[in-house]
Scaffold this motif. Sequence first.
Motif, PDB file in Angstrom:
ATOM      1  N   GLY A  17       9.736  -2.864  -7.547  1.00 12.87           N
ATOM      2  CA  GLY A  17       9.112  -3.423  -6.356  1.00 12.87           C
ATOM      3  C   GLY A  17       7.602  -3.432  -6.415  1.00 12.87           C
ATOM      4  O   GLY A  17       6.952  -4.247  -5.754  1.00 12.87           O
ATOM      5  N   ARG A  18       7.034  -2.531  -7.210  1.00 16.47           N
ATOM      6  CA  ARG A  18       5.577  -2.464  -7.284  1.00 16.47           C
ATOM      7  C   ARG A  18       4.985  -3.559  -8.164  1.00 16.47           C
ATOM      8  O   ARG A  18       3.937  -4.122  -7.840  1.00 16.47           O
ATOM      9  CB  ARG A  18       5.141  -1.100  -7.828  1.00 16.47           C
ATOM     10  CG  ARG A  18       5.458   0.054  -6.903  1.00 16.47           C
ATOM     11  CD  ARG A  18       4.810   1.334  -7.381  1.00 16.47           C
ATOM     12  NE  ARG A  18       5.208   2.472  -6.566  1.00 16.47           N
ATOM     13  CZ  ARG A  18       4.725   2.727  -5.356  1.00 16.47           C
ATOM     14  NH1 ARG A  18       3.829   1.911  -4.831  1.00 16.47           N
ATOM     15  NH2 ARG A  18       5.128   3.785  -4.680  1.00 16.47           N
ATOM     16  N   ILE A  60      -6.634   5.647   2.764  1.00 13.92           N
ATOM     17  CA  ILE A  60      -6.083   4.294   2.749  1.00 13.92           C
ATOM     18  C   ILE A  60      -6.715   3.555   1.581  1.00 13.92           C
ATOM     19  O   ILE A  60      -7.945   3.447   1.496  1.00 13.92           O
ATOM     20  CB  ILE A  60      -6.348   3.525   4.050  1.00 13.92           C
ATOM     21  CG1 ILE A  60      -5.885   4.332   5.268  1.00 13.92           C
ATOM     22  CG2 ILE A  60      -5.622   2.171   4.015  1.00 13.92           C
ATOM     23  CD1 ILE A  60      -6.114   3.623   6.594  1.00 13.92           C
ATOM     24  N   ALA A  61      -5.879   3.072   0.675  1.00 19.31           N
ATOM     25  CA  ALA A  61      -6.352   2.280  -0.459  1.00 19.31           C
ATOM     26  C   ALA A  61      -5.949   0.831  -0.228  1.00 19.31           C
ATOM     27  O   ALA A  61      -4.790   0.552   0.089  1.00 19.31           O
ATOM     28  CB  ALA A  61      -5.763   2.803  -1.765  1.00 19.31           C
ATOM     29  N   PHE A  62      -6.900  -0.090  -0.412  1.00 22.86           N
ATOM     30  CA  PHE A  62      -6.685  -1.500  -0.136  1.00 22.86           C
ATOM     31  C   PHE A  62      -6.742  -2.333  -1.411  1.00 22.86           C
ATOM     32  O   PHE A  62      -7.479  -2.018  -2.352  1.00 22.86           O
ATOM     33  CB  PHE A  62      -7.764  -2.035   0.816  1.00 22.86           C
ATOM     34  CG  PHE A  62      -7.661  -1.548   2.232  1.00 22.86           C
ATOM     35  CD1 PHE A  62      -6.895  -2.226   3.166  1.00 22.86           C
ATOM     36  CD2 PHE A  62      -8.339  -0.403   2.633  1.00 22.86           C
ATOM     37  CE1 PHE A  62      -6.816  -1.793   4.483  1.00 22.86           C
ATOM     38  CE2 PHE A  62      -8.268   0.047   3.944  1.00 22.86           C
ATOM     39  CZ  PHE A  62      -7.500  -0.652   4.872  1.00 22.86           C
ATOM     40  N   ALA A  63      -5.976  -3.408  -1.411  1.00 23.21           N
ATOM     41  CA  ALA A  63      -6.032  -4.408  -2.479  1.00 23.21           C
ATOM     42  C   ALA A  63      -5.951  -5.787  -1.841  1.00 23.21           C
ATOM     43  O   ALA A  63      -5.507  -5.940  -0.700  1.00 23.21           O
ATOM     44  CB  ALA A  63      -4.877  -4.215  -3.464  1.00 23.21           C
ATOM     45  N   GLN A  65      -1.888  -4.700  -5.874  1.00 25.75           N
ATOM     46  CA  GLN A  65      -1.336  -4.456  -4.540  1.00 25.75           C
ATOM     47  C   GLN A  65      -0.137  -3.510  -4.561  1.00 25.75           C
ATOM     48  O   GLN A  65       0.074  -2.722  -3.640  1.00 25.75           O
ATOM     49  CB  GLN A  65      -0.929  -5.803  -3.926  1.00 25.75           C
ATOM     50  CG  GLN A  65      -0.469  -5.737  -2.496  1.00 25.75           C
ATOM     51  CD  GLN A  65       0.115  -7.044  -2.031  1.00 25.75           C
ATOM     52  OE1 GLN A  65       1.159  -7.081  -1.404  1.00 25.75           O
ATOM     53  NE2 GLN A  65      -0.543  -8.150  -2.351  1.00 25.75           N
ATOM     54  N   GLY A  66       0.648  -3.557  -5.637  1.00 33.27           N
ATOM     55  CA  GLY A  66       1.847  -2.741  -5.691  1.00 33.27           C
ATOM     56  C   GLY A  66       1.601  -1.285  -6.041  1.00 33.27           C
ATOM     57  O   GLY A  66       2.519  -0.462  -5.960  1.00 33.27           O
ATOM     58  N   VAL A  67       0.360  -0.929  -6.425  1.00 34.12           N
ATOM     59  CA  VAL A  67       0.089   0.429  -6.899  1.00 34.12           C
ATOM     60  C   VAL A  67      -0.846   1.193  -5.961  1.00 34.12           C
ATOM     61  O   VAL A  67      -1.049   2.399  -6.120  1.00 34.12           O
ATOM     62  CB  VAL A  67      -0.495   0.385  -8.334  1.00 34.12           C
ATOM     63  CG1 VAL A  67      -0.679   1.773  -8.940  1.00 34.12           C
ATOM     64  CG2 VAL A  67       0.429  -0.428  -9.255  1.00 34.12           C
ATOM     65  N   VAL A  68      -1.399   0.523  -4.950  1.00 33.82           N
ATOM     66  CA  VAL A  68      -2.375   1.202  -4.090  1.00 33.82           C
ATOM     67  C   VAL A  68      -1.766   2.383  -3.344  1.00 33.82           C
ATOM     68  O   VAL A  68      -2.459   3.363  -3.031  1.00 33.82           O
ATOM     69  CB  VAL A  68      -3.031   0.221  -3.084  1.00 33.82           C
ATOM     70  CG1 VAL A  68      -4.029  -0.673  -3.780  1.00 33.82           C
ATOM     71  CG2 VAL A  68      -1.995  -0.569  -2.318  1.00 33.82           C
TER      72      VAL A  68
END
Length: 606
Positions: free
Chosen positions: A325-326, A412-415, A393-396
């Motif tokens: 899913g990531r 909070i980590a953003f992509a 996005q899948g690893v943040v």
Amino acid sequence: MTSPAAPAPDDPAPERPWGASTDELPFATSAGARARSIRLRAAPDELPALGLPAFLARTLASRGVAGRGELDLPLTDLHPPTALPGIDRAVARLGTALEGNERILIVGDFDADGATASALCVSALHAFGATEVDYLVPNRFEYGYGLTPELVRVAFARKPNVIVTVDNGVASIEGVQLAQDEGMDVIVTDHHLPGDELPAAHAIVNPNLADSEFPSRALAGVGVAWYVMAALRARLRAAGHFEERSLAVPNMAEWLDLVALGTVADVVPLDRNNRILVHQGIRRMRAGRSRVGIRALVQASRRSLARLSAQDLAFAVAPRLNAAGRLDDMSTGIACLLIGDEVGARDLAGRLDALNRERRTIEADMNEGAQLLIEEQPEGRASICVYHESWHQGVVGIVAGRMRERYHRPVIAFADAGGATPDEIKGSARSIPGLNIRDAIADVAARFPGLVGKFGGHAMAAGLSLHRIQLERFRNAFEKAVAARVTERDLAGDIFTDGELHPTDLELDNARLIERHGPWGQSFEEPTFHGDFDIVAQRVVGTSHLKLVLKAGERVVDAIAFNQTRVRSRRIRAIYRLSVNDYQDTETLQLEVEALAPLQDETSAA
């Protein structure tokens, strides 16, 4: 959501008083954090009569175990499904669908909880005699989370009569409305905290609804799905459904391997109800009665099925399932859980293992970048928000978890969201004990209308979206929301232990006892202890792990400290777990060192 940071390479005696050092030592942990001091987990003054060594009785009492009867975890002690809101209406509609051979579409989430819940519902419905069952999982990079209107339009092509969401849906207001308007009945099964508005679904089954009287609000999405299927089986059995169709009445225990994996992977609190589900699922796995896909994932994780633990599921098996899913599409993970032949299962598990290795490489680069960004931010803040345009996005979510462990702050980590919303960023949030991070985000959204897009999640993990240009505004608003909710002690990064062990307690049998009284996990943490040791020998193994021989009193024991370098001291204070090392099929005691600090001695003083 996602899994916690792993302590392993993949992805705490009666003669001595119980107590914890208040020394402020520079503890080095496997996450790279520097903790300030040790704190003792609170326990009742009078320990319950559990018939166990004092150290383990205290450990269990500190986790709420009040009597010997609570040590057993039989299925008969599970809470009945009757108090789950919406379950009667959901089961009635599914029963009608089965009787009429209607098309049922399962819509899952793209993490391990959603994958196991999807596989459970598809498999159980087939066992109940359904022939028109399919599943759909949104690709996170195209559709985002939940039953979005875009995903509903994809579902149109399959012409379902009933859509069942698993591990999502309670926040899918627009998507549910569109599906209902198009004549598809939507049954929402979810466990995430609801917002002020609920979707207009045919039924909503969620232990966290405001009117819920279900005793365990900690169910994972797969746990909710299992309860719905169990209640459906009971209804069908009472109606003579299985007898009329010459079908064997399914045993709901057959799906507990999926429940155990999804529950542990989602890091939900292991209250007693969840501990029963996980314990019984792991028992089936150890006995060789799990589905072939899970066996293949365990093998790909290089873990022993016969000795499988909740920690193995969390730190080795779940990351491989989550990798689909990531980085790609969770359909691969669900296919692995549903497949019936060994060869095909090994092939799918191998593909998931390869994705997980790729995920690790991406994560390592992102972790390094996140640390540089954090070091550039002002000191003294209660929260951390980081973003980089190159991030995946899948690893943040994993990066947020790693940084939370390192800095003892909610992160909070953003992509970049990409796709049709190039100006939008998506964030994955991880919290610390004492802060409900979803509530903090909700507070920002309420105080600044329009600032936060979609959001949702748990007390410890959440997701959200916002416009990139609003990041700095959100960062400041989130900082104020967090600062108002936490204390200096919450941010201290102290390490909690279950006290000191007498050297005579450093025994293999005690490690086995601890194993036997699991499962251990979120809110029922695996026991950790602290103590001072002489270093007899040390060497680096692998690329970054420290193999030690330690001495306490007259007792000499082996130990392993992951992601640690050699110690320039003859003595250390260690925070550790008792573990069973079964290298070459010979069981020996090994201390798994979670954190260590050098102690002043003649060598270091010189």
